[in-house]
Design an enzyme around this catalytic site. Structure first.
Site, mmCIF file in Angstrom:
data_model
loop_
_atom_site.group_PDB
_atom_site.id
_atom_site.type_symbol
_atom_site.label_atom_id
_atom_site.label_comp_id
_atom_site.label_asym_id
_atom_site.label_seq_id
_atom_site.Cartn_x
_atom_site.Cartn_y
_atom_site.Cartn_z
ATOM 1 N N ASN A 7 0.871 -1.165 0.000
ATOM 2 C CA ASN A 7 0.000 0.000 0.000
ATOM 3 C C ASN A 7 0.910 1.217 0.000
ATOM 4 O OD1 ASN A 7 -1.713 2.104 0.554
ATOM 5 N ND2 ASN A 7 -2.661 1.159 2.351
ATOM 6 N N ARG A 95 -2.546 -2.021 -3.490
ATOM 7 C CA ARG A 95 -3.728 -1.178 -3.301
ATOM 8 C C ARG A 95 -3.597 0.035 -4.227
ATOM 9 N NH1 ARG A 95 -4.825 3.356 1.151
ATOM 10 N NH2 ARG A 95 -6.965 3.768 0.587
ATOM 11 N N HIS A 183 -12.484 3.355 0.239
ATOM 12 C CA HIS A 183 -12.536 2.317 1.286
ATOM 13 C C HIS A 183 -13.282 1.077 0.798
ATOM 14 C CE1 HIS A 183 -12.402 5.707 4.554
ATOM 15 N NE2 HIS A 183 -11.172 5.237 4.351
ATOM 16 N N HIS A 211 -17.306 2.508 7.976
ATOM 17 C CA HIS A 211 -15.844 2.474 8.138
ATOM 18 C C HIS A 211 -15.471 3.799 8.804
ATOM 19 C CE1 HIS A 211 -11.642 1.512 6.698
ATOM 20 N NE2 HIS A 211 -11.551 2.790 7.028
ATOM 21 N N LEU A 212 -15.257 3.744 10.122
ATOM 22 C CA LEU A 212 -15.012 4.971 10.889
ATOM 23 C C LEU A 212 -13.580 4.969 11.403
ATOM 24 C CD1 LEU A 212 -18.332 4.961 12.997
ATOM 25 C CD2 LEU A 212 -17.933 5.993 10.743
ATOM 26 N N GLY A 213 -12.716 5.699 10.714
ATOM 27 C CA GLY A 213 -11.326 5.803 11.147
ATOM 28 C C GLY A 213 -10.927 7.269 11.094
ATOM 29 N N ARG A 244 -10.869 16.033 7.640
ATOM 30 C CA ARG A 244 -11.615 16.420 6.435
ATOM 31 C C ARG A 244 -13.020 16.862 6.822
ATOM 32 N NH1 ARG A 244 -10.390 10.966 3.814
ATOM 33 N NH2 ARG A 244 -8.204 11.134 3.206
ATOM 34 N N ASP A 285 -7.850 12.844 16.872
ATOM 35 C CA ASP A 285 -7.871 11.472 17.373
ATOM 36 C C ASP A 285 -9.003 11.339 18.395
ATOM 37 O OD1 ASP A 285 -7.298 9.065 18.957
ATOM 38 O OD2 ASP A 285 -5.474 8.989 17.750
ATOM 39 N N ARG A 287 -9.586 9.291 20.675
ATOM 40 C CA ARG A 287 -9.180 9.020 22.057
ATOM 41 C C ARG A 287 -8.901 10.323 22.796
ATOM 42 N NH1 ARG A 287 -5.126 4.629 19.665
ATOM 43 N NH2 ARG A 287 -5.133 6.288 18.123
ATOM 44 N N GLY A 333 -10.667 2.058 12.861
ATOM 45 C CA GLY A 333 -10.146 2.492 14.163
ATOM 46 C C GLY A 333 -11.214 2.885 15.172
ATOM 47 N N ILE A 334 -12.132 3.750 14.773
ATOM 48 C CA ILE A 334 -13.181 4.191 15.700
ATOM 49 C C ILE A 334 -14.277 3.125 15.790
ATOM 50 C CG2 ILE A 334 -14.947 5.953 16.104
ATOM 51 C CD1 ILE A 334 -13.049 7.969 14.681
ATOM 52 N N ASN A 337 -13.074 0.168 17.936
ATOM 53 C CA ASN A 337 -12.548 0.396 19.290
ATOM 54 C C ASN A 337 -13.389 1.283 20.189
ATOM 55 O OD1 ASN A 337 -10.036 -1.049 18.957
ATOM 56 N ND2 ASN A 337 -9.487 0.560 17.505
ATOM 57 N N GLU A 387 -7.799 -4.929 5.295
ATOM 58 C CA GLU A 387 -7.674 -4.638 3.867
ATOM 59 C C GLU A 387 -6.531 -5.419 3.227
ATOM 60 O OE1 GLU A 387 -8.219 -0.564 5.297
ATOM 61 O OE2 GLU A 387 -8.860 -0.084 3.262
HETATM 62 P P1 ADP Z 1 -6.991 5.557 8.956
HETATM 63 O O1 ADP Z 1 -6.734 4.168 8.374
HETATM 64 O O2 ADP Z 1 -8.075 6.318 8.269
HETATM 65 O O3 ADP Z 1 -5.768 6.362 9.226
HETATM 66 P P2 ADP Z 1 -7.796 4.059 11.322
HETATM 67 O O4 ADP Z 1 -8.874 3.164 10.821
HETATM 68 O O5 ADP Z 1 -6.480 3.454 11.669
HETATM 69 O O6 ADP Z 1 -7.617 5.323 10.393
HETATM 70 O O7 ADP Z 1 -8.384 4.796 12.600
HETATM 71 C C1 ADP Z 1 -7.593 5.710 13.311
HETATM 72 C C2 ADP Z 1 -8.486 6.407 14.306
HETATM 73 O O8 ADP Z 1 -9.147 5.453 15.115
HETATM 74 C C3 ADP Z 1 -7.692 7.261 15.274
HETATM 75 O O9 ADP Z 1 -7.500 8.540 14.753
HETATM 76 C C4 ADP Z 1 -8.601 7.282 16.469
HETATM 77 O O10 ADP Z 1 -9.481 8.376 16.341
HETATM 78 C C5 ADP Z 1 -9.407 6.022 16.381
HETATM 79 N N1 ADP Z 1 -9.071 5.061 17.430
HETATM 80 C C6 ADP Z 1 -8.101 4.140 17.445
HETATM 81 N N2 ADP Z 1 -8.101 3.445 18.604
HETATM 82 C C7 ADP Z 1 -9.111 3.937 19.343
HETATM 83 C C8 ADP Z 1 -9.648 3.654 20.631
HETATM 84 N N3 ADP Z 1 -9.141 2.712 21.419
HETATM 85 N N4 ADP Z 1 -10.705 4.381 21.040
HETATM 86 C C9 ADP Z 1 -11.224 5.345 20.270
HETATM 87 N N5 ADP Z 1 -10.777 5.653 19.039
HETATM 88 C C10 ADP Z 1 -9.734 4.968 18.582
#
Ligand code: ADP
Length: 400
Positions: A7, A95, A183, A211-213, A244, A285, A287, A333-334, A337, A387
């Protein structure tokens, strides 16, 4: 069969080596800040692989070629490697972000495909050129089949009423301005996993996938096919994201240029890098945002509320087009987690048959988990996305 997944992003290069026979991730790694004064490479050889260890090194990488050479040395090196030589790699899966309208499926890469990827660079000026460098270097280094998997391909089943923008039609013909969505590999992967959890074939199910990241998008899936998605011609559209803006009134753009004297590059940077969660509360972030809310930070609370509100609005919109929903799927990520975001997104959707079980929902989910309450009409799944595995599987399927 060993598949190397690459990637190659604008300033980073992520990679995994997978042994498809034993389903083992042999190694996974990342080169960051390519082209900057100081870069970093990290590689983690998986427990169970020949050399279980983590490698971390800080040094500059002038370009993607140098990064790739380093990666190949690490993966095959005597002290660091998990394979003896690059000849042990059977195929490379890449990718590629933007397939446009000319690359609709997983494709074996040849000169013609490279040119088609290049022709899509104007649509994706940050990503496709970086993807191409990864492909070019890999083709030089590995005399094995190379396969491209496009972020856009899963969304190619959208009907015209979903992918067209209400702009002069000639702009679509001339410049290919339309919704593509991104995505896609993740949305498809989790939708297939959801089908397994529901014990149905993918073409029997209706889903909304989230897909929440740091980048976030949603997809409406009817009978296993994507019929709409929140991202657009670029990944800037749709949900509010880490940095964004997502959907805004497009008239804000000329207004900003006029009032703040911004250039088109300035506006682009503002909307892509300084907006979203970061724009509202200074943090991207989730967190950090939760920690700030716990300290009474009102802007952080506003950012979270806006994020959740935007997702709920799209769930409502997508329910109107998917028909009866089998499952709502959280990932990335979100999504994987953050139990607070999941709880808040589902709160108030009970009248739509979406009822979350607060106990089941609690905590991070490392494996696919059903978190709906007993009696909920709609299943609620948390499914870790993968992925790289999806790209390796697609590569294997195409070649066999
Ligand atoms: P990308 O691939 O778009 O960079 P990810 O899918 O890796 O993003 O997600 C990253 C985001 O996930 C971080 O910016 C953070 O906001 C969130 N994240 C990761 N771990 C946690 C957690 N334990 N609790 C809450 N949010 C989290």
């Amino acid at each position: 069969m060993k598949i190397f997944v690459i990637n190659s992003g604008s300033s980073s290069l992520k990679y995994q080596l997978l042994d498809m026979d034993s389903s083992l991730v042999m190694t996974t790694g990342l080169v960051e800040r390519i082209g900057e004064a100081m870069g970093k490479v990290e590689q983690k050889n998986w427990p169970g692989s020949a050399r279980e260890q983590e490698i971390r090194e800080e040094r500059p990488f002038s370009d993607h070629r140098e990064a790739m050479m380093t990666v190949v040395e690490l993966v095959t090196g005597q002290d660091t490697g998990v394979i003896a030589s690059r000849d042990d790699i059977d195929a490379v899966g890449h990718r590629v972000v933007q397939g446009g309208e000319c690359l609709l499926h997983t494709t074996r890469i040849d000169d013609e495909v490279v040119e088609k990827i290049r022709s899509n660079c104007p649509l994706s000026p940050l990503h496709n050129p970086a993807n191409l460098v990864g492909i070019e270097v890999a083709r030089e280094l590995f005399a094995v089949p190379q396969v491209a998997i496009f972020d856009t391909q899963f969304h190619q089943t959208m009907p015209p009423e979903a992918f067209m923008y209400p702009l002069p039609y000639d702009l679509y013909k001339e410049l290919k301005i339309r919704r593509y969505g991104f995505h896609g590999t993740s949305h498809r992967y989790v939708s297939q996993q959801a089908a397994q959890m529901l014990n149905k074939s993918p073409d029997q199910i209706n889903l909304v996938t989230l897909h929440l990241g740091n980048g976030s998008s949603m997809a409406a899936i009817r009978h296993g096919q994507c019929i709409d998605t929140t991202m657009g011609m670029t990944p800037l559209a749709g949900l509010m994201m880490g940095t964004r803006c997502g959907d805004i009134d497009p008239a804000i753009i000329p207004f900003l240029m006029r009032e703040k004297g911004l250039s088109k590059e300035g506006v682009d940077a503002l909307l892509n890098k300084e907006s979203g969660l970061k724009g509202i509360c200074g943090m991207n972030d989730m967190r950090d945002i939760h920690a700030a809310i716990a300290q009474g930070d009102k802007r952080a609370a506003l950012a979270l509320n806006m994020f959740v509100y935007g997702i709920k609005k799209y769930i409502g919109a997508y329910l109107a087009i998917t028909g009866p929903l089998d499952a709502l799927v959280f990932t990335a990520g979100i999504g994987e987690n953050d139990d607070v975001v999941r709880r808040q997104v589902c709160s108030g959707l009970e009248h739509l048959g979406i009822v979350i079980d607060l106990d089941k929902n609690t905590g991070r989910k490392k494996i696919a988990t059903a978190v709906q309450a007993d009696g909920s009409q709609v299943a609620i799944f948390v499914i870790p996305t993968n992925e790289e595995l999806a790209i390796a599987q697609e590569t294997l399927t195409l070649l066999s």
